[in-house]
Design a protein around this motif. Structure first.
Motif, PDB file in Angstrom:
ATOM      1  N   LYS A 198       0.677  -0.984   0.118  1.00 31.67           N
ATOM      2  CA  LYS A 198      -0.738  -0.132  -0.503  1.00 31.67           C
ATOM      3  C   LYS A 198       0.848   1.237  -0.043  1.00 31.67           C
ATOM      4  O   LYS A 198       0.697   2.309  -0.632  1.00 31.67           O
ATOM      5  CB  LYS A 198      -1.104   0.241   1.054  1.00 31.67           C
ATOM      6  N   ASP A 199       2.284   1.299   0.629  1.00 37.23           N
ATOM      7  CA  ASP A 199       3.055   2.473   1.070  1.00 37.23           C
ATOM      8  C   ASP A 199       3.948   2.462  -0.405  1.00 37.23           C
ATOM      9  O   ASP A 199       4.275   3.618  -0.678  1.00 37.23           O
ATOM     10  CB  ASP A 199       3.874   2.347   1.763  1.00 37.23           C
ATOM     11  N   PHE A 200       3.800   1.599  -0.913  1.00 38.61           N
ATOM     12  CA  PHE A 200       5.074   1.877  -2.084  1.00 38.61           C
ATOM     13  C   PHE A 200       4.169   2.065  -2.905  1.00 38.61           C
ATOM     14  O   PHE A 200       4.940   2.539  -4.069  1.00 38.61           O
ATOM     15  CB  PHE A 200       5.176  -0.186  -2.332  1.00 38.61           C
ATOM     16  N   PHE A 201       2.669   2.170  -3.293  1.00 40.09           N
ATOM     17  CA  PHE A 201       2.602   2.966  -3.879  1.00 40.09           C
ATOM     18  C   PHE A 201       1.112   4.388  -4.448  1.00 40.09           C
ATOM     19  O   PHE A 201       0.201   4.092  -4.104  1.00 40.09           O
ATOM     20  CB  PHE A 201       1.036   2.043  -4.971  1.00 40.09           C
ATOM     21  N   PRO A 202       2.199   4.777  -3.338  1.00 43.85           N
ATOM     22  CA  PRO A 202       1.600   6.429  -2.125  1.00 43.85           C
ATOM     23  C   PRO A 202       0.657   7.571  -3.504  1.00 43.85           C
ATOM     24  O   PRO A 202      -0.312   7.729  -2.822  1.00 43.85           O
ATOM     25  CB  PRO A 202       2.720   6.683  -1.865  1.00 43.85           C
ATOM     26  N   ASN A 203       0.979   7.349  -4.569  1.00 39.89           N
ATOM     27  CA  ASN A 203       0.392   8.243  -5.151  1.00 39.89           C
ATOM     28  C   ASN A 203      -0.801   7.725  -6.450  1.00 39.89           C
ATOM     29  O   ASN A 203      -0.536   8.589  -7.193  1.00 39.89           O
ATOM     30  CB  ASN A 203       1.491   9.606  -5.614  1.00 39.89           C
ATOM     31  N   LEU A 204      -0.499   6.505  -6.494  1.00 40.92           N
ATOM     32  CA  LEU A 204      -1.503   5.875  -7.322  1.00 40.92           C
ATOM     33  C   LEU A 204      -2.684   5.165  -7.139  1.00 40.92           C
ATOM     34  O   LEU A 204      -2.984   3.967  -7.372  1.00 40.92           O
ATOM     35  CB  LEU A 204      -0.546   4.462  -7.854  1.00 40.92           C
ATOM     36  N   TRP A 205      -3.321   5.374  -5.669  1.00 42.70           N
ATOM     37  CA  TRP A 205      -4.498   4.682  -5.628  1.00 42.70           C
ATOM     38  C   TRP A 205      -5.625   5.861  -5.961  1.00 42.70           C
ATOM     39  O   TRP A 205      -5.648   6.842  -6.648  1.00 42.70           O
ATOM     40  CB  TRP A 205      -4.277   5.166  -3.820  1.00 42.70           C
ATOM     41  N   PRO A 206      -7.002   5.062  -5.982  1.00 40.94           N
ATOM     42  CA  PRO A 206      -7.480   5.455  -7.403  1.00 40.94           C
ATOM     43  C   PRO A 206      -8.319   6.479  -6.079  1.00 40.94           C
ATOM     44  O   PRO A 206      -8.918   7.268  -7.246  1.00 40.94           O
ATOM     45  CB  PRO A 206      -8.613   3.868  -7.003  1.00 40.94           C
ATOM     46  N   ALA A 207      -8.434   6.868  -5.512  1.00 42.57           N
ATOM     47  CA  ALA A 207      -8.336   7.758  -4.637  1.00 42.57           C
ATOM     48  C   ALA A 207      -7.601   9.259  -5.449  1.00 42.57           C
ATOM     49  O   ALA A 207      -8.036  10.758  -5.182  1.00 42.57           O
ATOM     50  CB  ALA A 207      -8.652   8.364  -3.269  1.00 42.57           C
ATOM     51  N   ASN A 208      -6.799   9.390  -6.202  1.00 45.89           N
ATOM     52  CA  ASN A 208      -5.994   9.462  -6.746  1.00 45.89           C
ATOM     53  C   ASN A 208      -6.214   9.828  -7.586  1.00 45.89           C
ATOM     54  O   ASN A 208      -6.271   9.384  -8.891  1.00 45.89           O
ATOM     55  CB  ASN A 208      -4.369   9.815  -6.085  1.00 45.89           C
ATOM     56  N   GLU A 209      -5.724  11.168  -8.643  1.00 44.83           N
ATOM     57  CA  GLU A 209      -5.857  11.201  -9.700  1.00 44.83           C
ATOM     58  C   GLU A 209      -4.251  10.676 -10.512  1.00 44.83           C
ATOM     59  O   GLU A 209      -3.534  11.670 -10.179  1.00 44.83           O
ATOM     60  CB  GLU A 209      -5.400  12.945 -10.608  1.00 44.83           C
ATOM     61  N   GLN A 210      -4.077  10.042 -11.112  1.00 44.05           N
ATOM     62  CA  GLN A 210      -2.992   9.269 -12.191  1.00 44.05           C
ATOM     63  C   GLN A 210      -1.970  10.032 -12.430  1.00 44.05           C
ATOM     64  O   GLN A 210      -2.737  11.261 -12.483  1.00 44.05           O
ATOM     65  CB  GLN A 210      -3.859   8.683 -12.847  1.00 44.05           C
ATOM     66  N   ASN A 211      -0.782  10.265 -11.535  1.00 44.17           N
ATOM     67  CA  ASN A 211      -0.472  11.833 -11.684  1.00 44.17           C
ATOM     68  C   ASN A 211       0.655  11.132 -13.365  1.00 44.17           C
ATOM     69  O   ASN A 211       1.671  10.111 -13.322  1.00 44.17           O
ATOM     70  CB  ASN A 211       1.095  11.672 -10.632  1.00 44.17           C
ATOM     71  N   SER A 212       0.745  12.078 -14.015  1.00 46.83           N
ATOM     72  CA  SER A 212       1.710  11.881 -14.969  1.00 46.83           C
ATOM     73  C   SER A 212       3.137  11.880 -14.938  1.00 46.83           C
ATOM     74  O   SER A 212       3.793  11.907 -16.179  1.00 46.83           O
ATOM     75  CB  SER A 212       1.357  12.776 -16.046  1.00 46.83           C
ATOM     76  N   ASN A 213       3.130  12.793 -13.689  1.00 43.50           N
ATOM     77  CA  ASN A 213       4.479  12.976 -13.155  1.00 43.50           C
ATOM     78  C   ASN A 213       5.988  11.673 -12.876  1.00 43.50           C
ATOM     79  O   ASN A 213       6.631  12.219 -12.229  1.00 43.50           O
ATOM     80  CB  ASN A 213       4.534  14.123 -12.300  1.00 43.50           C
ATOM     81  N   VAL A 214       4.646  10.725 -12.111  1.00 41.24           N
ATOM     82  CA  VAL A 214       5.791   9.494 -11.365  1.00 41.24           C
ATOM     83  C   VAL A 214       6.289   8.888 -12.787  1.00 41.24           C
ATOM     84  O   VAL A 214       6.770   8.791 -13.861  1.00 41.24           O
ATOM     85  CB  VAL A 214       4.186   8.106 -11.356  1.00 41.24           C
ATOM     86  N   ILE A 215       8.042   8.749 -12.468  1.00 41.48           N
ATOM     87  CA  ILE A 215       9.264   9.207 -12.246  1.00 41.48           C
ATOM     88  C   ILE A 215       9.148   6.689 -12.545  1.00 41.48           C
ATOM     89  O   ILE A 215       8.342   6.215 -11.894  1.00 41.48           O
ATOM     90  CB  ILE A 215       9.701   9.009 -11.436  1.00 41.48           C
ATOM     91  N   PRO A 216       8.863   6.888 -13.703  1.00 45.21           N
ATOM     92  CA  PRO A 216       8.618   5.482 -13.958  1.00 45.21           C
ATOM     93  C   PRO A 216      10.053   4.105 -13.686  1.00 45.21           C
ATOM     94  O   PRO A 216      11.070   4.687 -13.295  1.00 45.21           O
ATOM     95  CB  PRO A 216       8.750   5.077 -15.300  1.00 45.21           C
ATOM     96  N   TRP A 217       9.644   2.990 -13.270  1.00 43.58           N
ATOM     97  CA  TRP A 217      11.033   1.951 -12.877  1.00 43.58           C
ATOM     98  C   TRP A 217      11.298   1.566 -14.442  1.00 43.58           C
ATOM     99  O   TRP A 217      10.771   0.731 -14.748  1.00 43.58           O
ATOM    100  CB  TRP A 217      10.259   0.698 -12.538  1.00 43.58           C
ATOM    101  N   GLU A 218      12.358   2.030 -14.965  1.00 42.51           N
ATOM    102  CA  GLU A 218      12.716   1.372 -16.413  1.00 42.51           C
ATOM    103  C   GLU A 218      13.258   0.489 -16.197  1.00 42.51           C
ATOM    104  O   GLU A 218      13.132  -0.630 -17.416  1.00 42.51           O
ATOM    105  CB  GLU A 218      14.143   2.471 -16.782  1.00 42.51           C
ATOM    106  N   ASN A 219      13.625  -0.790 -15.197  1.00 41.75           N
ATOM    107  CA  ASN A 219      14.453  -2.137 -15.810  1.00 41.75           C
ATOM    108  C   ASN A 219      13.585  -2.687 -14.878  1.00 41.75           C
ATOM    109  O   ASN A 219      14.030  -3.619 -14.488  1.00 41.75           O
ATOM    110  CB  ASN A 219      15.963  -1.438 -15.201  1.00 41.75           C
ATOM    111  N   LEU A 220      12.613  -2.217 -13.824  1.00 47.56           N
ATOM    112  CA  LEU A 220      12.687  -3.664 -13.106  1.00 47.56           C
ATOM    113  C   LEU A 220      11.103  -4.439 -13.855  1.00 47.56           C
ATOM    114  O   LEU A 220      10.600  -4.669 -14.777  1.00 47.56           O
ATOM    115  CB  LEU A 220      11.120  -2.780 -12.188  1.00 47.56           C
ATOM    116  N   ARG A 221      11.735  -5.553 -13.794  1.00 45.69           N
ATOM    117  CA  ARG A 221      11.126  -6.798 -13.960  1.00 45.69           C
ATOM    118  C   ARG A 221      10.652  -7.756 -13.427  1.00 45.69           C
ATOM    119  O   ARG A 221       9.741  -8.164 -13.593  1.00 45.69           O
ATOM    120  CB  ARG A 221      12.597  -7.568 -14.030  1.00 45.69           C
TER     121      ARG A 221
END
Length: 518
Positions: free
Chosen positions: A350-373
């Motif tokens: 829950k805390d690893f996805f702090p800004n991505l919960w349905p109650a929040n507007e999806q943030n277009s400025n989220v830094i991607p996990w470019e290499n995470l597999r």
């Protein structure tokens, strides 16, 4: 030897390989080492195995430089285990917390051992040009031989614990059965240490604290304080391993110093530590661990595996504890360059996805996990007493996060404890995306349609000819009465080897199997 020399070379080679492969912990302790000195023909067969893995305590560190003086032997070495042996103690103190003098002495022993080893390893340079370009794994642990002789008779605490490497596991339960037969656990009766008829009913807080001390590197020891501007830089270490085998922790600020100053080529770090029985000490550890996660992970690190262990005897109330939210947020920020990540119990998904919960507007400025597999996380929300609405929000937030993980192959969010086991998995290894929802509770095991929709509409799915999402929902076979610990869920994880080291995994499942013994 005359008869041996009369055998064809191919037969001799086959025999030597069979002897080397069949060596087990029941064999004479140093027999395999002696085989290499028989003759030149035997040396290239046995010497690589003899030096593949070394186990040291502080008294044997001084011999390491001489024994490993040749580059050839250093190239053989893959795994170096520093198992620091602390002083013994007796029944006059086994039920009391370590006093200041004991803590200071333990820290001095540990600090000196670490320093002396790193000084030697710092001289092993140029490994990138050797035939073993993967470098070396360093394993750290500390224990007192007395830890296994009082209230805690745990097999893995014993000095001669036989399961040290993968091949030892091929004996299955043999080592545990031999020990049980030797001790006669069914008749073990030691009321002073809370044992009655092979069962341990309760243990005092002070006895728990005795074996769960924290070791801190002391920068003021006279033998190296003049040189302690920084730790020696060690380029050959590419993997750092701290397993659950021993209950004692290494202080987070000491680990941070090692990560920041010493291991200049570290590729992976597996840290298995026990939840502290003292709430204040646990809070202090989490504060320092947040700093480690936020500032001290080396930029060479690509794989991070964190596991916080607990059990019913040590932590009767642990299952109700809420993970520290700041740890999850810190790990989320610092994991952007990782390829593989597993974090169990110390942080919550829950805390690893702090800004991505349905109650929040999806943030277009989220830094991607470019290499995470590969990503594995635990969440206390996956519990029969938690409303399905909160669970659905967690899984939707995970889907939103997955949209910023372009290379994601597997994500697993799971939870387990007494009476409950639950798993959510997203798998896209072969370009055929699938989500799996499985648990052992609830009259109807269902997955919300909004959750399915969010995962089905990930941008990457349109790039594959078989991009349609498959959904699998089923009940885990073990009922609530059969599930004793989180081990029941780990059994079903695709990322099982990420969550726990192989030896640790083996210990956990033996402990669940032997749960009724206390």
């Amino acid at each position: 030897m005359g008869r041996w020399g009369s055998l064809p070379a191919e037969i001799r080679s086959m025999i030597l390989e069979m002897v080397a492969e069949d060596y087990r912990f029941k064999s004479e302790q140093y027999a395999l080492a002696g085989y290499a000195s028989v003759c030149r023909e035997w040396q290239p067969v046995f010497e690589p195995r003899n030096f593949q893995r070394l186990v040291l305590d502080q008294e044997r560190i001084s011999d390491l430089e001489q024994v490993m003086s040749t580059k050839q032997r250093r190239d053989y070495l893959e795994h170096l285990f520093l198992r620091v042996r602390l002083n013994d103690y007796d029944c006059t103190v086994c039920k009391s917390k370590e006093d200041y003098g004991t803590i200071r002495n333990n820290n001095d022993i540990f600090s000196t051992a670490i320093w002396n080893l790193l000084v030697i390893l710092s001289k092993w340079t140029g490994f990138a040009g050797s035939r073993r370009q993967q470098g070396l794994t360093l394993e750290l642990g500390a224990f007192s031989p007395s830890d296994s002789k009082h209230a805690f008779r745990d097999f893995h605490l014993e000095h001669n614990y036989p399961y040290q490497e993968k091949k030892d596991l091929e004996t299955h339960w043999e080592g545990y059965k031999l020990r049980a037969d030797k001790l006669g656990l069914d008749s073990l009766n030691d009321p002073y240490h809370w044992w009655a008829n092979g069962r341990r009913d309760d243990v005092s807080l002070e006895s728990k604290q005795r074996i769960m001390g924290t070791l801190t590197i002391n920068p003021n020891l006279p033998q190296f304080s003049a040189f302690f501007q920084a730790f020696p830089k060690v380029e050959i270490i590419t993997g750092l391993l701290i397993r659950r085998q021993f209950y004692r922790k290494i202080a987070a600020n000491s680990l941070g110093k090692l990560l920041r100053e010493t291991f200049t080529n570290l590729r992976w770090f597996r840290h298995e530590a026990w939840h502290d029985v003292d709430p204040q000490q646990q809070s202090s550890f989490e504060k320092d661990y947040k700093r480690l996660i936020s500032w001290h992970l080396p930029n060479t690190l690509r794989e991070l595996y964190i596991f916080e262990d607990f059990n019913k005897l040590l932590h009767p109330e642990r299952s109700t504890k809420r993970a520290n939210p700041s740890l999850g947020r810190a790990l989320s920020k610092s994991s952007r360059y990782l390829e593989n990540l597993s974090a169990a119990f110390l942080v919550d998904a829950k805390d690893f996805f702090p800004n991505l919960w349905p109650a929040n507007e999806q943030n277009s400025n989220v830094i991607p996990w470019e290499n995470l597999r590969k990503l594995a996380l635990t969440s206390r929300l996956l519990h029969p007493k938690i409303g399905r609405g909160k669970i659905n929000k967690l899984l939707i937030a995970a889907a939103r996060a997955a949209a910023f993980m372009p290379k994601l192959e597997v994500m697993e969010i799971w939870n387990g404890g007494e009476g409950h086991a639950c798993l959510f998995r997203y798998n896209n290894n072969a370009g055929e995306p699938k989500i799996i929802w499985a648990c052992n509770w609830g009259s109807h095991v269902q997955l919300d349609q909004n959750v399915i929709h969010c995962w089905a509409n990930l941008p990457r799915h349109g790039q594959h000819p078989h991009g349609n999402l498959t959904t699998v929902v089923h009940r885990l076979r073990r009922g609530r009465k059969q599930v004793k610990t989180y081990a029941a869920t780990i059994l079903h994880l695709k990322l099982r080897s990420s969550v726990l080291d192989l030896i640790s995994d083996y210990q956990v499942f033996w402990e669940e199997y032997n749960h009724s013994k206390g």
